[in-house]
Design an enzyme around this catalytic site. Structure first.
Site, short mmCIF file in Angstrom:
data_model
loop_
_atom_site.label_atom_id
_atom_site.label_comp_id
_atom_site.label_asym_id
_atom_site.label_seq_id
_atom_site.Cartn_x
_atom_site.Cartn_y
_atom_site.Cartn_z
N ASN A 1 43.08 38.16 31.51
CA ASN A 1 44.08 37.36 32.23
C ASN A 1 43.63 36.95 33.62
OD1 ASN A 1 44.22 39.74 33.66
ND2 ASN A 1 46.39 40.13 33.28
N LYS A 2 42.35 37.19 33.96
CA LYS A 2 41.88 36.89 35.30
C LYS A 2 41.46 35.42 35.43
CE LYS A 2 42.59 40.96 37.03
NZ LYS A 2 43.24 41.63 35.91
N ASN A 3 41.04 35.02 36.64
CA ASN A 3 40.72 33.60 36.89
C ASN A 3 39.53 33.13 36.08
OD1 ASN A 3 42.58 34.34 38.89
ND2 ASN A 3 41.82 32.77 40.28
N MET A 4 38.64 34.02 35.72
CA MET A 4 37.61 33.79 34.70
C MET A 4 37.49 35.08 33.92
SD MET A 4 33.91 34.50 36.35
CE MET A 4 33.53 35.25 34.76
N TYR B 1 38.78 40.65 33.34
CA TYR B 1 39.68 40.93 32.23
C TYR B 1 40.28 39.62 31.71
CZ TYR B 1 43.54 43.16 29.67
OH TYR B 1 44.43 43.55 28.70
#
Length: 395
Positions: A200-203, A198
């Site tokens: 806002n995730k780390n990728m 998603y």
């Protein structure tokens, strides 16, 4: 807890980390997207093939290498991944699944999607806000079939301990690893794990997710189920396997498309460097918080293995969190809360009445999530920390 991974030799300067230029506002999260992602999207559009095809396969292979597993299965969200895992394992009506209340609602909803009952479990402590193994044991019944562990904030649960518990009880261990992409321990003790990409995730792939599972038969079932339970996909038929196909099981439309996969291929190249930058920023936060506002607590042992997805802190019990949020907002700093206790949401209260989880409730009342993303620099972290200290001390 699992020991932290040794320091990596990745050079974070190799990744595109253009500094934040708008110093008037620091968001809580910010994806790193640029010309490489734009070029990858244009190549997909020019190719004329935008649904699940060669790029999805390439993305699955690249992700498998990062996680040191044989295969991964790309899907259109982590929610779809968890749903698919539960369905493929045959969990359904009459079954109970242990799940933390300190999580995003999707974790719990997936249990309801398959007709099973979620049994909500408290956290271990304010310092270790992961699902309590002791309370999970007390909530087991003859109907308990599975456990969904959530690696909250990117910090790994004690996987060997949970594996021993699951094996002793004859339960299926599943990981909601939405916060833990890039950690090789994910999927090594459980029957399956779901990842999130998603925004806002780390990728990110904007929307998207993936599944890690060691059992090839389970992987084969989930691959078919993600595409309506058909024996072949459109791309395979297009490439000459013939126009015919069969439907051999009930499935879903959980496929990832070529556009998202193309973004993901680019993002994966930088994931290790970005996670390292998150680790460095988290360590700086810890040091500065201890210096400027030691009464604000950072949960988790700093040696716990983590992808450092978010930066949660615990405010003193006598501090008005809403006032702190407003004060930081006025200073140009966004914050958020991870998470409101799921068992207190109206929908769950109606279906799961009388659930009381005092540690989760206290944690959720005092938690505040500070900005954390790779394009932050040391000056941004110091600005956030000083603004937080000023707000807390003005109470």
């Amino acid at each position: 807890m699992l020991a932290a991974a040794p320091a990596t030799k990745v050079d974070i300067n190799e990744a595109p980390l253009t500094p934040v230029t708008d110093f008037s506002f620091i968001p809580v999260a910010d994806p790193v997207l640029g010309s490489d992602e734009k070029e990858a999207l244009c190549e997909v559009i020019d190719s004329g093939w935008i649904t699940m095809g060669e790029r999805v396969q390439r993305f699955e292979e690249d992700l498998a290498k990062i996680h040191a597993v044989d295969e991964t299965i790309a899907v259109n969200s982590c929610t779809a991944g968890l749903h698919l895992i539960l369905h493929a394992l045959g969990i359904g009506p009459g079954d109970e699944v242990l799940v933390p209340s300190l999580t995003f609602v999707a974790t719990i909803n997936c249990v309801l999607y398959v007709g099973a009952k979620p049994v909500l479990v408290d956290i271990e402590s304010l310092d270790n806000p992961l699902m309590s193994l002791e309370e999970a044991e007390s909530k087991c019944t003859e109907r308990t079939r599975a456990i969904i562990l959530v690696h909250y904030a990117g910090y790994l649960a004690d996987l060997p301990a949970w594996k021993e518990f699951a094996d002793r009880r004859g339960l299926l261990l599943i990981e909601d690893a939405a916060h833990a992409t890039g950690l090789k321990e994910v999927g090594t003790y459980s029957v399956a794990a779901a990842l999130s990409f998603y925004g806002n995730k780390n990728m990110t792939t904007a929307e998207g997710g993936a599944i890690i599972a060691s059992d090839p038969d389970l992987r084969d079932r989930m691959r078919k189920m993600r595409g309506h339970g058909l024996t072949s996909g459109t791309f395979q038929r297009h490439n000459g396997s013939g126009p015919g196909y069969d439907m051999i099981m009930l499935g879903f439309n959980f496929r990832m498309d070529e556009l998202r996969a193309a973004i993901g291929i680019v993002q994966l190249k930088n994931l290790e460097a970005w996670n390292l930058k998150r680790r460095q920023l988290t360590n700086l936060y810890r040091a500065l918080l201890e210096e400027y506002v030691p009464e604000v607590v950072v949960p988790f042992d700093e040696n716990t293995t983590s992808s450092y997805h978010i930066m949660p802190v615990i405010l003193p019990g006598d501090v008005d969190r809403s006032r702190v949020i407003k004060s930081l907002r006025d200073a140009g700093i966004q914050t958020t809360i991870h998470y409101p206790p799921a068992h207190l949401f109206s929908y769950y209260r109606e279906r799961l009445p009388s659930v009381k989880l005092p540690k989760t409730e206290e944690y959720s009342e005092r938690e505040l999530t500070l900005p954390l993303f790779p394009r932050l620099n040391d000056a941004h972290v110091e600005r956030v920390t000083q603004a937080l200290a000023k707000s807390v001390h003005c109470e």
